[in-house]
Design an enzyme around this catalytic site. Structure first.
Site, PDB file in Angstrom:
ATOM      1  N   ASP A 283       0.867  -1.174   0.000  1.00  0.00           N
ATOM      2  CA  ASP A 283       0.000   0.000   0.000  1.00  0.00           C
ATOM      3  C   ASP A 283       0.912   1.235   0.000  1.00  0.00           C
ATOM      4  OD1 ASP A 283      -2.120   1.709  -0.026  1.00  0.00           O
ATOM      5  OD2 ASP A 283      -3.192   0.788   1.630  1.00  0.00           O
TER       6      ASP A 283
HETATM    7  C1  BGC Z   1      -4.952   3.338   0.236  1.00  0.00           C
HETATM    8  C2  BGC Z   1      -5.166   2.353  -0.890  1.00  0.00           C
HETATM    9  C3  BGC Z   1      -4.975   3.037  -2.211  1.00  0.00           C
HETATM   10  C4  BGC Z   1      -3.594   3.625  -2.252  1.00  0.00           C
HETATM   11  C5  BGC Z   1      -3.218   4.262  -3.575  1.00  0.00           C
HETATM   12  C6  BGC Z   1      -3.672   4.132   0.077  1.00  0.00           C
HETATM   13  O1  BGC Z   1      -3.625   5.199   0.960  1.00  0.00           O
HETATM   14  O2  BGC Z   1      -4.934   2.638   1.450  1.00  0.00           O
HETATM   15  O3  BGC Z   1      -6.423   1.771  -0.764  1.00  0.00           O
HETATM   16  O4  BGC Z   1      -5.194   2.139  -3.244  1.00  0.00           O
HETATM   17  O5  BGC Z   1      -3.501   4.601  -1.239  1.00  0.00           O
HETATM   18  O6  BGC Z   1      -3.808   5.479  -3.734  1.00  0.00           O
END
Ligand code: BGC
Length: 747
Positions: A283
């Site tokens: 993530d």
């Molecule tokens: C979130 C994800 C997301 C990623 C990319 C993160 O902060 O937890 O769900 O896909 O950012 O934007």
């Protein structure tokens, strides 16, 4: 030729075709693996690590171009201008040494430009075909800008309404979540990911993120592995087996180990047990965040633990680009490990057809808002709407003048909900716009009163009450602003914010009938508000066409058919809350509630069972609940047999009749309970559902296949078993209704 010969020939032909297709796929796969081998054999270590590096776009900045040319970046996030995408891709394909294309990724969570209801709302439709269509539309729109990878679906089980990210989930139930995930994955990816208009899906967040302690985002989780395997992992396993192209790690730690450094999850379970060969991406910054977690000493340590745990792509931590080369030369990470990670990334690029078609077709760039897409969004919004109460007021008939009030009645931004990055809010149709378009401005007296959900301005309430006096009926549309749910937006007090309850009370005092519509990112504790209103429709933020859906439902052109994907609490503090809880040794009974307790009552005078003195027990509105303008009668449930072996199957049937006056849809739900287990089983578990549309007076029989293997569970030594014994089975319109019938699983 006689019939038997004919049948034999058809069977043989089908067998031949299946074998031939299997052979072609295997040969294709082998050819792709060979091409990957050939590329890897030419790559420098630095180029390999480049493929594992994902960064956010910076347009066509010099730095970005330099990185692309040198092959030190493999995928780019959040670049949505197709011309920029093509220019950057050009540098990768034409000017980097090995001509490896980039992948462009984005959080396309519930639509790209045409915004659909938030995922929790889509789950409330209980209509996988509609959800799949929404994902297909999202993929088509996003791919027309060059986005070929979305970070969706989120398949985290959410049982705590405080957690803002429940908005992005399919709610509390593993089976419903799994069905929604499969629908979205197929919608995004189609049958062939190399076709135009498709995107790679991403099952996230692996794993158990929805169980973040106390509903606070990013918080720790401590989950026994049996529970993990019975509740939190099944939707992920289904996604892996359905060919979901990518997975994403979660932010939380599980039993003391952050997901991004969790070899047990990522290597033993995902790769080992499920045989997954897609991409696992971290993530955002989650590799670096293993430092504040207290799991890694510095970024180099984090890079080592991420790679060792099998996380292929580092999103935005810069840990791999900065440290993997050194870690390989120090002998801390084997180059063969890096090769496997690169192999997964290149395989994704082949699956997406990027080596053959790297560019956006500018003739079809930026294609959004097709009329059928807007109609699909409106239909999804209607089907996601949950009618909590109706004393006969809805649909509105004969009301000449509507007083439209409330902060969500004309709020283009907030009806779209969280994660609407690509929203063009001017395209949103609000309830005010849709109602006035049909009824004319003269018949809709409009005064928001409170102008945003947290507004506490008493003058606003006075203004709303003043216009309400001139109307035949009041429609108050409130809820939560989009920013009150979603990532890092958790709430302890999950009630209607601001002075909305006061405004409703004041409106009610006018004596006019009141319809309450709530648009929210989570289930809310609104028992008192529902009590005050004559009718209540609950919608999870419904997206671009939300207002159109509201107008259709109010005016009887469409019938709400949503069912709750999360239990609605009586009070905020009733959390986590889920229907498939265990029974306890002292299930709630003979409750004495707080206002009925005698002064100086003895400690045991309120009984000694499992309930709250103030909230009693159970949900205000249970999982699966939702009314219709029509009514449905469930006939008796019949079984094809009363017992089956541990590998058997029985068919459960039930005839459902539309006993009301409207053609409408109903969701028949199948629940099962294993009465006695070597590990205690939940009081009910959803094992099937079907949404059917019935005309007034029409009956249809639903038939569910109940397979013993789907009634198994994990033992403490993590084996999945099906235990013989007695079971109850219900087919009903929600998780709290129906009469159980019995069957047995025998040795
Ligand atoms: C979130 C994800 C997301 C990623 C990319 C993160 O902060 O937890 O769900 O896909 O950012 O934007």
């Amino acid at each position: 030729m006689n019939e038997r010969n004919m049948t034999q020939r058809v069977v043989l032909f089908c067998l031949f075709l299946t074998l031939a297709i299997g052979y072609i796929i295997a040969a294709d796969n082998a050819a792709v693996e060979q091409r990957i081998d050939a590329i890897i054999s030419q790559m420098t270590l630095q180029e390999k690590i480049g493929q594992l590096n994902q960064q956010t776009g910076q347009g066509t900045s010099e730095g970005m171009i330099k990185q692309i040319k040198s092959g030190t970046i493999g995928s780019i996030l959040n670049e949505t201008d197709p011309e920029v995408v093509n220019r950057l891709q050009h540098y990768a394909v034409e000017n980097s040494r090995l001509h490896i294309p980039l992948i462009f990724a984005r959080d396309v969570i519930h639509g790209f430009r045409t915004i659909f209801p938030i995922p929790l709302g889509q789950a409330a439709t209980w209509n996988p075909a509609l959800v799949e269509e929404g994902a297909r539309i999202a993929a088509r729109e996003a791919a027309s800008t060059g986005i070929r990878w979305t970070f969706s679906p989120m398949v985290d089980i959410s049982r705590d309404a405080r957690w803002g990210r429940c908005a992005e989930s399919s709610g509390e139930d593993p089976y419903l979540t799994e069905q929604m995930a499969l629908a979205m994955i197929h919608g995004y990816q189609g049958d062939d990911l190399s076709q135009p208009g498709t995107m790679a899906a991403c099952a996230k967040h692996f794993a158990c993120y929805g169980a973040s302690e106390s509903g606070k985002d990013y918080n720790t989780t401590w989950i026994p592995e049996v529970l993990m395997r019975d509740v939190y992992l099944p939707p992920f396993e289904a996604a892996a087996k359905a060919g979901c192209a990518t997975f994403m790690c979660s932010f939380n730690d599980i039993n003391g180990v952050p997901s991004s450094g969790n070899s047990h999850l990522n290597r033993d379970i995902l790769r080992g047990e499920w045989g997954y060969n897609g991409v696992l991406v971290s993530d955002w910054g989650s590799i670096q965040q293993m430092i504040p977690h207290g799991f890694c000493s510095d970024l180099k340590d984090a890079a080592m633990k991420g790679a060792t745990a099998g996380v292929d792509i580092d999103m935005e931590s810069y840990a791999y680009v900065q440290h993997l080369e050194q870690l390989v030369s120090d002998g801390k990470v084997a180059e063969t490990v890096i090769d496997e990670m690169v192999r997964n990334v290149l395989r994704l690029k082949f699956r997406l057809g990027l080596f053959d078609n790297p560019y956006v077709d500018m003739k079809h760039a930026n294609e959004f808002y097709a009329p059928e897409s807007l109609e699909a969004a409106a239909k999804t919004a209607v089907e996601s709407a949950i009618l909590l109460k109706n004393n006969g007021l809805l649909p509105l008939r004969g009301a000449k003048k509507i007083a439209l009030v409330g902060p969500m009645s004309n709020d283009k931004h907030n009806q779209a909900g969280t994660w609407s990055f690509d929203l063009e809010k001017e395209r949103c149709v609000t309830p005010y716009e849709a109602l006035t378009a049909v009824l004319g401005k003269e018949n809709v007296i409009f005064e928001e009163g409170l102008t945003y959900s947290r507004d506490k301005n008493a003058e606003g309430i006075d203004k709303a009450v003043a216009i309400a006096r001139d109307a035949d009926v009041i429609v108050m549309i409130g809820g939560e602003e989009a920013v009150l749910s979603g990532e890092a937006h958790c709430r302890v007090n999950t009630t209607l914010p601001g002075a909305q309850t006061e405004m409703l009370r004041a409106l009610k005092a006018t004596g006019k009938p009141v319809v309450l519509i709530v648009m929210s990112g989570r289930p809310l504790a609104i028992v008192d508000e529902v009590e005050m209103a004559d009718a209540t429709i609950f919608m999870f933020h419904p997206g671009t066409m939300g207002g159109e859906a509201v107008a259709r439902m109010l005016l009887g052109k469409a019938v709400p058919s949503g069912k709750l994907p999360m239990s609605m609490p009586r009070m905020s503090g009733q959390t986590p809350l889920y229907y498939s809880h265990k029974n306890t040794g002292r299930p709630a009974s003979d409750m004495v509630l707080i206002d009925d307790i005698a002064l100086e009552a003895g400690q045991t005078s309120t009984g000694c069972t499992s309930y709250y003195l103030d909230a009693g027990d159970g949900a205000a509105f249970p999982f699966g609940y939702g009314l219709s303008y029509s009514t449905f009668e469930y006939g008796p449930v019949t079984l094809s047999a009363d017992n089956m072996g541990t590998d058997g199957e029985i068919i459960a049937s039930c005839t459902i009749t539309n006993t009301g006056k409207y053609e409408a849809a109903e969701v028949a739900q199948l629940y099962v309970r294993d009465l006695v287990g070597s590990l205690i089983r939940p009081v009910k578990e959803l094992k099937g559902f079907e949404k059917l549309t019935l005309r007034p007076g029409e009956s249809k029989t639903v038939k569910f296949s109940v397979k013993a293997c789907d009634l198994g569970f994990h033992t403490l030594d993590l084996k999945k078993i099906v235990e013989p014994g007695e079971f109850h089975l219900w087919i009903a319109g929600d998780s709290a209704s129906g009469t159980p019938i019995t069957f047995n699983i025998t040795e």
